[in-house]
Scaffold this active site. Structure first.
Site, PDB file in Angstrom:
ATOM      1  N   ASP A 125       0.881  -1.157   0.000  1.00 49.47           N
ATOM      2  CA  ASP A 125       0.000   0.000   0.000  1.00 49.47           C
ATOM      3  C   ASP A 125       0.927   1.216   0.000  1.00 49.47           C
ATOM      4  O   ASP A 125       2.116   1.110   0.339  1.00 49.47           O
ATOM      5  CB  ASP A 125      -0.940   0.014   1.207  1.00 49.47           C
TER       6      ASP A 125
HETATM    7  C1  BGC Z   1      -4.902   3.419   0.000  1.00 49.04           C
HETATM    8  C2  BGC Z   1      -5.017   2.409  -1.126  1.00 49.04           C
HETATM    9  C3  BGC Z   1      -4.784   3.095  -2.448  1.00 49.04           C
HETATM   10  C4  BGC Z   1      -3.433   3.766  -2.421  1.00 49.04           C
HETATM   11  C5  BGC Z   1      -3.095   4.501  -3.709  1.00 49.04           C
HETATM   12  C6  BGC Z   1      -3.648   4.251  -0.083  1.00 49.04           C
HETATM   13  O1  BGC Z   1      -3.735   5.329   0.786  1.00 49.04           O
HETATM   14  O2  BGC Z   1      -4.966   2.755   1.240  1.00 49.04           O
HETATM   15  O3  BGC Z   1      -6.260   1.798  -1.113  1.00 49.04           O
HETATM   16  O4  BGC Z   1      -4.899   2.193  -3.494  1.00 49.04           O
HETATM   17  O5  BGC Z   1      -3.403   4.724  -1.374  1.00 49.04           O
HETATM   18  O6  BGC Z   1      -3.881   5.625  -3.847  1.00 49.04           O
END
Ligand code: BGC
Length: 761
Positions: A229
């Site tokens: 993530d």
């Molecule tokens: C989120 C993810 C997301 C990623 C990219 C993170 O803050 O938890 O779900 O895909 O950012 O935007």
């Protein structure tokens, strides 16, 4: 050149480089070897492709796209085909925009109504969640675009999401939190998995080999790559060793250099870096090789599709003869959401919708509608002027429809809710309108359960969830009867937050969040407690009625390795065409295991014209009867009677049949001096002659003891009582209460012999 060959030609620096992004959204190119960069984008319910300023919190704009209903809404459709089609539509948009992988779906379990990100998640039930995710993935990937199933694993709160450790026992992890991912990984083969920010039992998931490698790849056969993530990487070297292939976003080369150094210093095997690079390249290749650059998509058609989808998702919670409303009637639309619907949540999933249609716009030409704002969405202040205006309007109309729910500030990625209430200003408005207008309907826009102190006061409640950019039209379709509601709740609405099983421990202390409710989450808990809820799991009304009959099992007795086929007939007994979600739960009648009363093991959505009957079929395998046994670290179905329950909801079971399931394998068992007589008596095969005579001696001795001098007391101790007491006596009781002919050594030899003969094969 195949991927292995390419990797063999790469320098260590190039390989390490490939294991992190070049920027916020791209992998790195290696021009020398003609490896292109590819783009990934959020996800999950629409495309959020950013061309310029990048962020993962939904702050900067992305290209115009279509916002489909969010996961909480899609789950309410219980419709595998529908979410497949949605995935396909998103896949086409990705191909058109050259986005190789969309970051979703998110399959985390809705453990508490408080999780700020619940709107992006499907359900409190892992089977429903995994089935929806499976079909979402299959749809996207049918367009040769990858998905990133997220957030693996046990990321069920936003509170301290980047540092908190979810403390969960093995069985709960397997039955609830892993299970939500398992089906989707095995059945849909997502190209990538996104590991979550949090830790599990003290180790960050991004460094957790048990989950990223042993279970994901070893047990489930995942063959794609794992990405972090955004910002989930702590110790990059430990991460790559654990199975975290791609770091997102990149670390400006800092972590790549750490990987290189670790290999050079002999702390990291280069083969591990090769493996990660291979997996990433495989997926890049898969995309590039079958790229469909000419894919066109029609924005308006996708908008119309979003409307149809939402029509299948909305859940009619209450209808006391008020809905559908009469076309052409005089109706007051009240509440800011009528004009500006809340149709998606804040954060990384935020789509820049090319158009949004409100209910107020959509109702034009259908009814004679007046509008009053009633409350302000951006602050929770009771505005008397707005309320009086709305009350006056409601009084003079034939019916009032109040559009209410949660504002963005109450529910978003990045933080949790602090209570389960709607804003006071909205609750007050609903109460005041309901007092003057008996024909009041409330339409709700929210991502997870809310308390409804006014539920008794209104005639109709329609749960729209966060329904995508066409939610206004979909509401009108249902309110005026052009679409028959067919969604059912993918979660329980408790009466109040305190009833929720995670209530006492949710959020945790500091960075420890203990999942003390174990497997008893959602209906698994409310059912076992026989607790009154506001609306149960699987509940939802229709404008027509359904009758269930003819439940048939392919057999009344099976071995756990067999398949059980189940069929049931469903008839539309009303006047309008409609869809029904038929639910199958399995309940073990008597279990030695502490387990939920029943669990969802099948569902099907059927479409029926008035008078029509269809046969719905289910197939159950061993897993449907099993719990996760932590002694054998595997699924286990106890021998015994199981009920196959067919329900309109989890609390409205209409038919049931019983099947006997026989375990094909026994659980490991061994006699020791501490085995109780009760357990021994349950194993008649182990009670050999010699042992039998000792049992009799102990029984007799216990009888003697209980028949003490006190006449009155001895009369009070029945045979049943002394048998019950014997049950909990360990076998070594023979030594204390027998006739003295048994010694400890003799006893252990005797038990060892029996073990060898019977249990150590
Ligand atoms: C989120 C993810 C997301 C990623 C990219 C993170 O803050 O938890 O779900 O895909 O950012 O935007």
């Amino acid at each position: 050149m195949n991927v292995k060959e390419i990797v063999s030609k790469m320098t260590l620096e190039e390989k390490a480089g490939l294991c992190s992004g070049s920027d916020f959204w791209h992998t790195k190119a290696v021009e020398r070897l003609e490896i292109p960069e590819v783009m990934v984008s959020d996800g999950p319910h629409g495309l959020r492709k950013q061309n310029q300023n990048a962020d993962n919190l939904g702050i900067n704009d992305s290209i115009k796209a279509v916002c489909f209903p969010t996961a909480c809404a899609m789950a309410a459709s219980f419709d595998r085909n529908l979410i497949y089609e949605m995935g396909k539509a998103i896949g086409q948009e990705c191909q058109h925009e050259n986005v190789s992988t969309i970051l979703g779906p998110a399959v985390n379990i809705k453990r508490s109504p408080l999780c700020g990100r619940n709107f992006e998640y499907f359900s409190e039930d892992p089977y429903l969640a995994t089935e929806m995710a499976t079909n979402h993935i299959k749809g996207v990937q049918s367009e040769n675009v990858g998905t990133s199933l997220k957030h693996f694993l046990a990321n069920n709160q936003e509170h301290r999401r980047m540092s908190s450790s979810s403390e969960i026992d093995e069985r709960t992890l397997r039955e609830i939190y892993l299970a939500a991912f398992e089906g989707a990984v095995k059945n849909a083969k997502p190209w990538t998995i996104m590991c979550s920010y949090n830790g599990i039992n003290g180790t960050l998931v991004s460094e957790n080999k048990r989950y990223l490698t042993d279970i994901l790849r070893g047990e489930w056969g995942f063959d794609g790559y794992v990405m972090s993530d955004w910002g989930a990487v702590n110790d990059r070297v430990r991460g790559i060793e654990a199975g975290l292939d791609l770091e997102m976003p990149g670390s400006n080369g800092v972590n790549d250099a750490r990987i290189v150094l670790a290999v050079k210093e002999g702390r990291l095997d280069e083969k591990i870096v090769d493996g990660a690079a291979e997996r990433i390249l495989n997926i890049i290749n898969r995309y590039i090789k079958n790229r469909k650059p000419d894919t066109e998509w029609d924005m308006d058609a996708h908008h119309e599709f979003a409307r149809r989808l939402e029509g299948e998702c909305m859940v009619l919670l209450k209808n006391e003869g008020i809905l559908p409303l009469k076309k052409g009637s005089r109706i007051a639309f009240i509440g800011e959401f009528a004009d500006k619907p809340r149709y998606q949540g804040g954060g990384s999933s935020h789509v820049n919708s090319f158009k949004i249609v409100s209910a107020l716009e959509a109702v034009e030409g259908i009814a004679d509608v007046t509008y009053a704002q009633g409350y302000e969405n951006n602050e929770d202040i009771i505005n008397e002027e707005m309320i009086s205006q709305a009350v006056e309007m409601a009084k003079s109309a034939e019916a009032a429809v109040i559009f209410a729910g949660l504002p963005d500030s109450f529910e978003s990625e990045g933080y949790d809710r602090v209570h389960m209430s709607m804003p006071n200003c909205q609750n007050e408005l609903i109460k005041r309108i309901a007092k003057v207008q008996p024909n009041t309907v409330v339409v709700l826009h929210n991502g997870s359960p809310i308390e409804m102190p006014w539920a008794e006061d209104v005639k109709g409640i329609l749960e729209a969830y966060l329904g995508g950019q066409a939610v206004g039209q979909a509401c009108i379709d249902i309110l005026f009867g052009d679409v028959n509601p067919s969604g059912k709740l993918p979660e329980t609405f408790p009466r109040k937050l305190q009833d929720n099983p995670s209530y006492l421990y949710y959020g945790g202390e500091g960075d420890k969040s203990e999942y003390r409710e174990g497997v008893f989450i959602g209906y698994r808990y409310y059912d076992k407690k026989d607790m009154d809820v506001l609306f149960p799991f699987g509940y939802g009304l229709s404008y027509t009625t359904f009758h269930y009959s003819n439940l048939k099992l392919s057999s009344n007795g099976i071995v756990d390795t067999d398949i059980l086929n189940v069929t049931v007939d469903v008839t539309n007994t009303g006047d309008s065409a409609g869809k029904e979600i038929v639910q199958l739960y399995v309940a073990e009648k008597e279990s030695k295991i502490i387990r939920p009363l029943k669990e969802l093991r099948g569902f099907e959505k059927v479409c029926l014209s008035p008078g029509e009957t269809k046969t719905v079929a289910f197939t159950l395998n061993k897993r449907a009867f099993s719990y996760y046994n932590t002694e054998i670290h595997d699924w286990y179905a106890e021998s015994g009677e199981y009920q196959i329950l067919i329900g309109k909801s989890s609390r409205d079971i209409v038919l049931n049949e019983t099947v006997h399931v026989e375990a094909s394998k026994q659980l490991p068992f061994k006699l020791t001096v501490n085995t109780t007589f009760g357990d021994l008596l349950g194993r008649p095969e182990a009670i050999e002659e010699e042992l039998k005579s000792f049992i009799e001696t102990v029984k007799a001795a216990m009888g003697q003891q209980s028949k003490g001098k006190d006449e009155e007391q001895s009369a009070a101790i029945t045979d049943d009582m002394s048998n019950a007491m014997l049950k909990y006596m360990p076998i070594r009781g023979i030594l204390s209460f027998g006739d003295g002919s048994m010694t400890y050594d003799k006893l252990t030899v005797m038990l060892d012999d029996i073990n060898k003969k019977l249990y150590e094969k």
